[in-house]
Design an enzyme around this catalytic site. Structure first.
Site, PDB file in Angstrom:
ATOM      1  CG  ASP A  28     -18.063  28.568  47.914  1.00  0.00           C
ATOM      2  OD1 ASP A  28     -18.126  27.787  46.942  1.00  0.00           O
ATOM      3  OD2 ASP A  28     -17.707  29.755  47.815  1.00  0.00           O
ATOM      4  CE  LYS A  87     -15.608  36.522  36.170  1.00  0.00           C
ATOM      5  NZ  LYS A  87     -15.390  35.957  37.492  1.00  0.00           N
ATOM      6  CG  HIS A 142     -16.770  27.989   8.184  1.00  0.00           C
ATOM      7  ND1 HIS A 142     -15.521  27.952   8.748  1.00  0.00           N
ATOM      8  CD2 HIS A 142     -16.683  28.814   7.095  1.00  0.00           C
ATOM      9  CE1 HIS A 142     -14.691  28.701   8.029  1.00  0.00           C
ATOM     10  NE2 HIS A 142     -15.387  29.231   7.025  1.00  0.00           N
ATOM     11  CB  ALA A 159      -6.559  36.940  45.854  1.00  0.00           C
ATOM     12  CB  VAL A 160      -4.312  33.357  50.097  1.00  0.00           C
ATOM     13  CG1 VAL A 160      -3.123  34.216  49.717  1.00  0.00           C
ATOM     14  CG2 VAL A 160      -4.951  33.895  51.375  1.00  0.00           C
ATOM     15  N   GLY A 161      -7.550  32.368  48.701  1.00  0.00           N
ATOM     16  CA  GLY A 161      -8.565  31.336  48.858  1.00  0.00           C
ATOM     17  C   GLY A 161      -9.697  31.789  49.761  1.00  0.00           C
ATOM     18  CB  ILE A 201     -10.062  35.469  43.361  1.00  0.00           C
ATOM     19  CG1 ILE A 201     -11.369  34.651  43.376  1.00  0.00           C
ATOM     20  CG2 ILE A 201     -10.280  36.848  43.954  1.00  0.00           C
ATOM     21  CD1 ILE A 201     -11.940  34.396  44.761  1.00  0.00           C
ATOM     22  CB  ALA A 243      -1.055  33.283  40.808  1.00  0.00           C
ATOM     23  N   GLY A 244      -4.447  32.446  42.073  1.00  0.00           N
ATOM     24  CA  GLY A 244      -5.609  31.617  41.732  1.00  0.00           C
ATOM     25  C   GLY A 244      -6.514  32.431  40.821  1.00  0.00           C
TER      26      GLY A 244
END
Ligand code: FAD
Ligand code: AMP
Length: 472
Positions: free
Chosen positions: A319, A57, A451, A276-278, A191, A188-189
């Site tokens: 994880d 980030k 608003h 970046a495949v997981g 990450i 294209a996840g």
């Protein structure tokens, strides 16, 4: 008496939060962690703080400023000349943020009287943890309970071995010291898209290969389609249904990537390639099965709904057990497990775990998609509101995307909320709360929103469920 009531193995967002909650509940707690920071010192915070959520980030924000100045400053009447990016300064800023936060966890441990045991944790019994520390010094500690929170590491591909020079994983991609002219990304996840966006904004020509035929397969189709269109427009050359088959390194360090798509074999030459495949669970050094903890075929630790393993006093969270591999899911499991160890009856609402992809604009969702509801035969109503009709989004100069609120036709109960648009990561919190309270679309529709705010788009989308949208 055991040395500790609880030993937590792993100090990522699962483990450190579990340790703090255990300590708050009066349990004598230690946390073993073997992460070593870029300065060679032990660092708390796990993947998330060191090489995950936070540094990504930081780079997304830096690259966004650069991109925004380049593309949109003139719209605001802001003139600039000779805009350039100093990657070393950007990286130093990122490192400083990481260090501040990882050291902050150290302070929280001290405040809560948690013993930090730096080193590799290994189960040597159901109530004994071995810690291999500095200089291979081995200590064994006894404990009433163990919480395994050892996280995950990047999945590797034999067709693209990471050398951390030309072919990198997510950690390497966070540390480039210059902008690659051409960059390939496999996957294209979240990450792959986030890291691809960072370097694309700074000037790389980015090609992303994704094996699946659908973009963001877990997301709502309308949201995924809108995101796909916008990211392509920003310059991300995303190929769907494209499976990597091999890579070859040239003597200059460039990578020839060969892949298969529906038209046959294709190839591409890039300066750097990100794999970046997981992520795969981190259990190799734990010795878990030897003490009776079960590991499933995919390598994740097996747990029941309360994250208890096959051994009653050993829990596993985050994880390493699979499910949504997200920091906030790991942390909430840590809280639940700590409270259950302390004798409370905490539960966790898995159906309200929010998902966010920090592209620009962001993608965020909670609950079920229209496609899932259709497949389940559940009747639903949808309210949708485009940011193009939001005064605040117009003032921002970013009217891309929409909010979709999906409610059960019969009861009006909110079943899912899907966003593509600026600040989607913040806006989704309201939807999570509404769903946590089992709220209806009408509850959201009758809630007064300030608003002008982006959150008014949520209000309007909720009104739309009953055909009552005002501004579109
Ligand atoms: P981890 O954070 O992986 O921590 C595990 C810790 O245990 C590590 O410190 C490890 O060194 C230590 N350990 C492992 N084995 C042992 C052992 N035997 N002994 C001692 N210590 C051990 N998630 C989000 O929710 N939002 C995001 O924006 C986001 N962005 C991400 C960006 C990137 C580039 C990456 C890679 C991940 C991102 N994630 C994000 C995912 C998030 O980082 C993980 O879901 C989260 O860190 C999981 O937390 P955890 O506590 O289970 O494990
Ligand atoms: P995530 O699991 O969300 O981090 O995303 C990883 C993405 O990588 C998934 O969408 C996978 O389909 C994709 N992927 C995995 N292996 C390959 C491959 N060999 N070639 C291209 N894409 C892949």
């Amino acid at each position: 008496m055991a040395d500790y009531n609880v030993i937590v193995i792993g100090a990522g967002p699962g483990g450190y939060v579990a340790a703090i909650r255990c300590a708050q509940l009066g349990l004598k707690t230690a946390c073993v962690d073997n992460w070593v920071g870029t300065d060679g010192k032990s660092a708390l915070g796990g993947t998330c703080l060191n090489v995950g959520c936070i540094p990504s980030k930081a780079l997304l924000d830096s690259s966004h400023h650069y991109y925004h100045l380049q593309k949109h400053a003139a719209d605001h009447g802001i003139q600039h000349q000779g805009l350039s990016i100093d990657v070393a300064i950007m990286q130093a800023r990122k490192e400083k943020i990481v260090k501040t936060l990882t050291q902050g966890i150290g302070s929280l441990f001290k405040k809560n009287k948690i013993t930090h045991l730096p080193g590799l944790g290994r189960l040597v019994g159901t109530t004994e943890v071995e810690v291999i520390g500095d200089g291979n010094k081995v200590d064994i500690f006894t404990t009433d309970y163990i919480i395994i929170a050892t996280g995950a590491v990047p999945t590797t591909l034999t067709a693209a071995p990471v050398d951390n020079q030309s072919i990198v994983d997510s950690t390497g991609a966070l540390a480039f010291n210059q902008v690659p002219k051409t960059l390939g990304v496999i996957g294209a996840g979240a990450i792959g898209l986030e890291l691809g966006s960072v370097w694309n904004r700074l000037g790389s020509k980015v090609t992303i290969l994704e094996a699946l035929p659908d973009f963001l397969a877990l997301a709502d189709r309308k949201i995924a389609d809108a995101a796909f269109k916008e990211l392509k427009k920003q310059g991300l050359d995303i190929h769907l249904g494209a499976t990597l088959t091999s890579t070859t390194l040239s003597s200059e360090g460039t990578v020839t990537v060969t892949y298969q798509d529906k038209t046959g074999e294709q190839s591409l030459v890039v300066d750097k390639l990100i794999v970046a495949v997981g992520r795969k669970p981190n259990t190799d050094s734990l010795n878990a099965t030897a003490v009776g903890v079960k590991i499933n075929q995919r390598g994740f630790i097996e747990v029941n709904e309360h994250r208890q393993t096959a051994v009653a006093n050993i829990y596993a969270i985050g994880d390493v057990i699979g499910g949504p591999m997200l920091a906030h899911k790991a942390s909430e499991e840590g809280v639940m497990v700590a409270e259950r160890i302390a004798g409370q009856h905490s539960e966790m609402s898995y159906q309200t775990v929010p998902w966010v992809i920090y592209t620009y604009p962001e993608v965020a969702w909670v609950g079920q998609t229209e496609e899932q509801l259709k497949a389940a035969g559940i009747e639903y109503k949808i309210g949708q509101f485009p940011f193009a009709a939001s005064g605040r989004a117009r003032a921002h100069g970013d009217t891309n995307g929409m909010i979709r609120v999906i409610a059960e036709a019969k009861t009006d109960r909110i079943l899912g909320v899907h966003i593509f648009g600026i600040s989607a990561s913040e806006l989704i919190a309201e939807a999570v709360l509404a769903m946590e309270f089992e709220g209806s679309a009408e509850d959201l529709a009758r809630t007064i929103h300030a608003h002008p705010t982006l959150a008014e788009a949520m209000h309007e989308a909720a009104l739309g469920v009953d055909g009552r949208t005002i501004h579109a």
